[in-house]
Design an enzyme around this catalytic site. Structure first.
Site, mmCIF file in Angstrom:
data_model
loop_
_atom_site.group_PDB
_atom_site.id
_atom_site.type_symbol
_atom_site.label_atom_id
_atom_site.label_comp_id
_atom_site.label_asym_id
_atom_site.label_seq_id
_atom_site.Cartn_x
_atom_site.Cartn_y
_atom_site.Cartn_z
ATOM 1 N N ASP A 114 0.827 -1.209 0.000
ATOM 2 C CA ASP A 114 0.000 0.000 0.000
ATOM 3 C C ASP A 114 0.856 1.251 0.000
ATOM 4 O OD1 ASP A 114 0.884 -0.433 2.584
ATOM 5 O OD2 ASP A 114 -1.051 -0.128 3.558
ATOM 6 N N ASP A 117 7.211 3.679 3.276
ATOM 7 C CA ASP A 117 7.519 4.801 4.160
ATOM 8 C C ASP A 117 9.041 4.790 4.426
ATOM 9 O OD1 ASP A 117 6.477 6.827 6.162
ATOM 10 O OD2 ASP A 117 7.237 5.370 7.577
ATOM 11 N N VAL A 167 -1.490 8.920 6.059
ATOM 12 C CA VAL A 167 -2.689 8.817 5.226
ATOM 13 C C VAL A 167 -3.463 7.545 5.547
ATOM 14 C CG1 VAL A 167 -1.800 10.199 3.310
ATOM 15 C CG2 VAL A 167 -1.348 7.741 3.362
ATOM 16 N N ARG A 179 -10.252 1.853 6.527
ATOM 17 C CA ARG A 179 -9.770 1.169 5.320
ATOM 18 C C ARG A 179 -10.753 1.293 4.170
ATOM 19 N NH1 ARG A 179 -5.387 -1.917 6.579
ATOM 20 N NH2 ARG A 179 -5.312 -2.853 8.630
HETATM 21 P P1 IMP Z 1 7.855 1.056 6.135
HETATM 22 O O1 IMP Z 1 8.374 -0.286 6.514
HETATM 23 O O2 IMP Z 1 8.317 2.110 7.101
HETATM 24 O O3 IMP Z 1 8.133 1.429 4.713
HETATM 25 O O4 IMP Z 1 6.305 1.055 6.371
HETATM 26 C C1 IMP Z 1 5.432 0.499 5.460
HETATM 27 C C2 IMP Z 1 4.167 0.112 6.155
HETATM 28 O O5 IMP Z 1 3.829 1.061 7.156
HETATM 29 C C3 IMP Z 1 2.999 0.114 5.198
HETATM 30 O O6 IMP Z 1 2.761 -1.192 4.722
HETATM 31 C C4 IMP Z 1 1.847 0.571 6.050
HETATM 32 O O7 IMP Z 1 1.233 -0.528 6.670
HETATM 33 C C5 IMP Z 1 2.478 1.406 7.122
HETATM 34 N N1 IMP Z 1 2.379 2.852 6.821
HETATM 35 C C6 IMP Z 1 3.366 3.700 6.537
HETATM 36 N N2 IMP Z 1 2.924 4.946 6.353
HETATM 37 C C7 IMP Z 1 1.583 4.864 6.499
HETATM 38 C C8 IMP Z 1 0.525 5.840 6.409
HETATM 39 O O8 IMP Z 1 0.721 7.031 6.140
HETATM 40 N N3 IMP Z 1 -0.715 5.347 6.600
HETATM 41 C C9 IMP Z 1 -1.002 4.050 6.882
HETATM 42 N N4 IMP Z 1 -0.052 3.132 6.980
HETATM 43 C C10 IMP Z 1 1.232 3.535 6.796
#
Ligand code: IMP
Length: 197
Positions: A114, A117, A167, A179
């Site tokens: 989705d 980050d 978001v 969701r």
């Molecule tokens: P990362 O490992 O830091 O890249 O995080 C990725 C995961 O964090 C995604 O699969 C989401 O589940 C969650 N995530 C990161 N940013 C957001 C946001 O703005 N809204 C909702 N979920 C987020």
């Protein structure tokens, strides 16, 4: 046979909810971009399609729309992976759930996410599949927050790059809620706290 008892309409109270969010990407804009991503994936895999791995729960709505744009059938698996708890910031630790009968050795893998980050979740999944002998690993993500990146990850199909804001909607949640929203919206924690939502 007795007729079912229906509740008179005037007994329902209309509720006006002051939602703690503002629209960032509309539903139509998302669908247009998802169609473009679907076309790109098909062009990149003209003969043998990759095995699709959907990161749940957040990517379910994205993949449901993506699947409608793909002409050829693909093998799909769902995998639970998370670097977030119930809050709005990454915990830094990636937890990956059971892989079930997913076998990636010698195959091209398409991870569908989705939002990317910090990049930790995608990096952990990519490293796992490569260690299991995947021929290649590609990533399709609806959203990306480049300013938040901690780990360098290559993203092959990106719906939208967005600023550093939390978001929700179009499959993404805040503590399991929102969701079902059809748009991607920015969640305003301060406003939510002041309105109790
Ligand atoms: P990362 O490992 O830091 O890249 O995080 C990725 C995961 O964090 C995604 O699969 C989401 O589940 C969650 N995530 C990161 N940013 C957001 C946001 O703005 N809204 C909702 N979920 C987020």
């Amino acid at each position: 046979m007795p007729s079912p008892v229906s509740q008179p309409l005037d007994s329902c109270t209309a509720v006006t909810v002051d939602h703690p969010f503002r629209v960032l990407i509309t539903h139509d804009t998302i669908l247009r971009r998802v169609r473009e991503i679907g076309r790109a994936i098909q062009q990149d895999f003209p003969s043998e399609p990759p095995v699709g791995v959907v990161v749940i729960d957040g990517a379910r709505m994205f993949v449901r729309h993506l699947q409608r744009t793909l002409v050829r059938a693909m093998e799909w698996h769902e995998l639970r992976a998370s670097s977030y708890g119930v809050g709005t910031t990454s915990s830094g630790t990636v937890t990956i759930g059971s892989q079930g009968d997913l076998c990636v050795a010698g195959r091209a893998v398409l991870i569908v996410e989705d939002i990317v980050d910090t990049g930790r979740t995608i990096a952990a999944l990519r490293d796992r599949f490569l260690a299991q002998g995947a021929a290649q690993v590609r990533v399709a993500t609806l959203l990306s927050k480049p300013s938040r990146r901690v780990v360098d990850v290559a993203l092959d199909y990106v719906g939208f790059e967005i600023p550093d804001e939390f978001v929700i909607g179009f499959g993404m949640d805040y503590a399991g809620r929102y969701r079902e929203l059809e748009e991607v919206v920015v969640y305003d924690e301060a406003r939510a706290a002041s309105s109790g939502g």
